[in-house]
Design an enzyme around this catalytic site. Structure first.
Site, PDB file in Angstrom:
ATOM      1  N   SER A   1     -18.238  -5.271 -13.393  1.00  9.73           N
ATOM      2  CA  SER A   1     -18.864  -6.577 -13.590  1.00  9.73           C
ATOM      3  C   SER A   1     -20.254  -6.412 -14.182  1.00  9.73           C
ATOM      4  CB  SER A   1     -18.999  -7.303 -12.251  1.00  9.73           C
ATOM      5  OG  SER A   1     -20.016  -6.707 -11.459  1.00  9.73           O
ATOM      6  N   ASP A   2     -20.701  -7.407 -14.943  1.00 10.09           N
ATOM      7  CA  ASP A   2     -22.126  -7.461 -15.242  1.00 10.09           C
ATOM      8  C   ASP A   2     -22.833  -7.646 -13.907  1.00 10.09           C
ATOM      9  OD1 ASP A   2     -24.536  -7.513 -16.541  1.00 10.09           O
ATOM     10  OD2 ASP A   2     -23.953  -9.015 -18.006  1.00 10.09           O
ATOM     11  N   CYS A   3     -24.099  -7.251 -13.873  1.00  7.94           N
ATOM     12  CA  CYS A   3     -24.741  -7.067 -12.568  1.00  7.94           C
ATOM     13  C   CYS A   3     -24.900  -8.386 -11.811  1.00  7.94           C
ATOM     14  CB  CYS A   3     -26.058  -6.348 -12.747  1.00  7.94           C
ATOM     15  SG  CYS A   3     -25.769  -4.663 -13.330  1.00  7.94           S
TER      16      CYS A   3
ATOM     17  N   CYS B   1     -17.030  -7.127 -17.716  1.00  3.27           N
ATOM     18  CA  CYS B   1     -16.845  -8.570 -17.826  1.00  3.27           C
ATOM     19  C   CYS B   1     -18.200  -9.267 -17.702  1.00  3.27           C
ATOM     20  CB  CYS B   1     -15.856  -9.086 -16.790  1.00  3.27           C
ATOM     21  SG  CYS B   1     -16.155  -8.554 -15.087  1.00  3.27           S
TER      22      CYS B   1
ATOM     23  N   SER C   1     -22.410 -10.344 -11.150  1.00  2.50           N
ATOM     24  CA  SER C   1     -21.497 -11.378 -11.663  1.00  2.50           C
ATOM     25  C   SER C   1     -20.607 -11.973 -10.579  1.00  2.50           C
ATOM     26  CB  SER C   1     -20.605 -10.802 -12.771  1.00  2.50           C
ATOM     27  OG  SER C   1     -21.314 -10.692 -13.973  1.00  2.50           O
TER      28      SER C   1
END
Length: 772
Positions: free
Chosen positions: A291-293, A258, A295
């Protein structure tokens, strides 16, 4: 002495047997020995679901929480090591993520062309072959203890706006092409295996990102950490979500990521509709959501979506997030459980998804050398076969934009010297774009050209910014004293990159001045080569009769210079096509990058986006690309009429508000509903070449359908004077349907025009009600 030699010989044999290719071996991640090997989670013969449940049942809450983040802690009492989930393999094993380390037996890896360049090949077979090669190298590095097995690639976001710095990472602007790329590359990376009816085991675990409507990084004070993408249900359904749906349902990807942004006011990593309901529920993701880092931290700290960090952690986990790239869940999940905001059952569900993927990868099966792919080692990284594939991929991705008077290919025997000019003329690292690793070796454009002819090399601009005092006079002199001039211009990561969107589309600084002055001075043919990920407005060069030819090389990877030279001198006949529309500068002067709408709005003067909806002028259109030969198309077979059978038990089947009838996809019998299109492609020129058959459909007019849509494509090689029949199938429910304003997919009923080059074939889709 003899005994000592015998010992050393035996030791070396044992060492080579346990260390693939002579590299450093890693111990088993888990279940490698000791009393735990008898526990159910270590028994490879048991169903994975039972093994996962057994392991989770043995973990304490604190141990579980430390497994919710990318740098997952080990559980020594159960013989489980720590694991770094974050590795990258966008177009080769990359050292962007902390899971990959180059050095020792693995000093580098094959750097294939950047994704936008590979996309220009329109060759799905090539995309899968690249994925397979990357998976060999990644698995070898894992065996040597220098990489993980979970790779957060590919990026399948839509290249919506030409200014986006990360557009270079994507397969372009067409959602169907992006979806097919996702499926092909993921299959290559993951290479599922198992028994005759079990393909659950994985060589690597891929990840399609960044879900969803993520295509703005940093533009005029708007950044991805704060951006709320206001997206219609219509555009979400038939543009932004299309490649992710294909990746999950057809590619069977093991993970999805995401994104940072919000979609209609909700952070994607906290949206249960996007995560739990859609990607896992409707699309049946068999894997984990990451998650994107940072996020989760971003939607708490920057977007202020939750009032406390515990609420943010609970929101993410309950929405369906399984793994946090970042420390947030490790820091706050424990207190969220104590406060009753999230249950241990939710945590167990998340761990079930991540550990299942690890078990599918064989990480709980003990000795690596006894597992499939356990024999891969240093000899499998930067192998001659992989480097040759990188060269072939670079060649196939080059697009010939202009070739007046058949100026190309150049003839080495007729050229005493060639001026090689431009800030990218001796490029190396620039050629591999972003999210790359350390290449095996580089062939710069200057080096590649130098293999064919004597060169007179002058940069003209010391860098792509090309500001201030520049050695333009020396470049002009070189052009004046050479038989031909090759200008290698464009961009690099200082202009377009992650967190760096462009303001405009023109060549930077004094680059246009350099091109024009050299063009006026050169006594021979002038060739412009553009190295860049996003499109540039080179109308001045397109319209300049002195500039005979223009090539777009994208970011062509480690062998880019050799590929460019092979095309310039005719060793390879170019066949690439543009995977993005090349807009003029006036587009970005009028259109906000933050406007997410795909469809044009004439009342507001909004021209729309992508070839599907844009109604303004272009520099070069989507799908444009020339060849050194000429191909013609003739229709061998295609029906004039197709019946769309309806499920008569449900009504209404039609959208009565449209001037043309449109059937809900959910009301159609879609199984096997495909249009066979057989096309004969003839090479009427004097050179062998590859050609991409692009099949577009123009639907009956409705206010929500696109102007046209690419519905099928296939790459074929045709010898000079030869003919090849290409058999394509057009999925009616998939390729010929579009979303209405409510996000409901519909098939326009009536006459559709299929266009293949200059060939147009009309086909009528008729609704057939099955009610008794």
């Amino acid at each position: 002495m003899a005994n000592s030699l015998l010992f050393l010989l035996l030791f070396s044999v044992l060492l080579s047997a346990r260390i693939p290719g002579g590299g450093a071996a890693r111990p088993a991640f888990a279940c490698g020995g000791g009393p735990v090997v008898g526990l159910p989670f270590c028994r490879a013969a048991l169903p994975i679901r039972a093994r996962v449940a057994d392991l989770i049942g043995r973990l304490t809450l604190d141990e579980k929480i430390r497994l919710l983040v990318n740098n997952a802690a080990g559980v020594p009492r159960l013989g489980i090591g720590g694991y770094e989930w974050w590795s990258e393999a966008l177009h080769g094993v990359s050292n962007v993520g902390p899971g990959v380390h180059f050095g020792g037996a693995y000093p580098g890896a094959t750097s294939f062309p950047q994704v936008i360049s590979s996309a220009a090949s329109f060759n799905a077979t090539l995309w899968e072959l690249i994925g397979k090669a990357v998976s060999d190298e990644a698995r070898a590095m894992y065996n040597g203890g220098q990489a993980g097995l979970t790779f957060w690639s590919p990026n399948v976001n839509i290249f919506r706006d030409p200014r986006w710095g990360r557009g270079q990472e994507t397969p372009g602007e067409d959602p169907g092409v992006a979806g097919r790329y996702a499926v092909s590359y993921v299959r290559g990376l993951q290479q599922p295996y198992g028994g005759p009816h079990d393909h659950s085991r994985l060589k690597l675990a891929a990840c399609c990102k960044h879900y969803t409507a993520y295509d703005l990084d940093n533009w005029r004070g708007v950044d991805r950490y704060h951006f709320n993408a206001k997206v219609s249900k219509q555009d979400l359904e038939d543009t932004f979500n299309v490649p992710f749906k294909a990746c999950v349902m057809q590619g069977r990807v093991a993970s999805a990521m995401c994104s940072y942004n919000q979609v209609n006011g909700v952070p994607t990593c906290a949206d249960p509709n996007l995560l739990r309901s859609t990607i896992r529920g409707e699309w049946k993701l068999n894997g984990y959501i990451v998650s994107d880092c940072d996020s989760v931290g971003v939607f708490y700290n920057a977007q202020h979506y939750a009032s406390t960090p515990e609420e943010a952690a609970a929101d993410a986990i309950k929405a369906g997030l399984d793994l946090d790239c970042g420390p947030f869940l490790a820091q706050y999940t424990g207190s969220a459980v104590k406060q009753g905001k999230v249950s241990e059952a939710h945590i167990n569900a998340a761990l079930s998804n991540t550990i299942t993927v690890q078990m599918r990868l064989g990480m709980y099966d003990g000795d690596l050398s006894k597992q499939p792919f356990g024999n891969l080692g240093p000899r499998d990284v930067c192998s001659p076969a992989h480097q040759n594939l990188a060269l072939e991929a670079a060649r196939q991705g080059i697009v010939l934009l202009k070739n007046d008077g058949h100026a190309l290919p150049l003839s080495p025997s007729h050229l005493r010297s060639v001026a090689v000019i431009g800030p990218n003329s001796d490029a190396t690292v620039t050629m591999i774009g972003n999210y790359a690793g350390i290449a095996c070796a580089y062939t710069s454009p200057h080096q590649g050209i130098g293999r064919y002819v004597k060169t007179n090399h002058q940069m003209g601009c010391t860098n792509v910014a090309c500001n201030g005092n520049q050695p333009i006079k020396a470049a002009v002199a070189a052009a004046r004293n050479s038989d031909a001039t090759i200008l290698i211009m464009g961009l690099d990561q200082s202009i377009e990159a992650e967190a760096r969107d462009r303001e405009g589309l023109l060549l930077p600084g004094r680059q246009p001045e350099l091109v024009s002055k050299v063009a006026r001075a050169s006594k021979g043919p002038i060739i412009l080569v553009l190295m860049c990920g996003g499109p540039v407005d080179v109308t001045f060069a397109k319209n300049d009769p002195r500039i005979a030819a223009i090539l777009w090389a994208g970011y062509p990877g480690q062998a880019g210079g050799a590929a460019i030279a092979d095309v310039l001198f005719g060793t390879f006949n170019p066949g690439g096509k543009l995977p993005v529309t090349w807009y003029p500068q006036e587009f970005v002067e009028k259109v906000s990058m933050a406007n997410m709408a795909m469809r044009a709005d004439g009342d507001r003067g909004y021209p729309g986006r992508s070839y599907r909806f844009y109604n303004g002028p272009v520099v070069y259109p989507y799908g444009h690309g020339l060849s050194y030969t000429k191909f013609t198309h003739s229709l061998a077979h295609a029906p004039a009429q197709i019946a769309v059978q309806l499920d008569g038990r449900r009504a209404p089947a039609y959208n009565s508000t449209e001037p043309a009838r449109a059937v809900r996809v959910s009301h159609a019998r879609c199984d096997g509903l495909s249009i066979p299109v057989h096309v004969d492609v003839e090479n009427v020129g004097d050179r062998d070449g590859s050609h991409t058959v692009l099949v577009y459909s123009t639907p009956p007019g409705t206010r929500w359908a696109p102007q046209k849509q690419l519905v099928a494509f296939e790459k074929v090689h045709v010898a000079a004077g030869g003919q090849v029949r290409v058999e394509l199938g057009v999925d009616v429910c998939g390729q010929m349907s579009f979303a209405d304003e409510y996000g409901i997919r519909r098939i326009p009923i009536g006459e559709h025009n299929l266009q293949i080059g200059d060939l147009i074939h009309s086909i009528s889709l008729d609704a057939e009600d099955l009610r008794p």
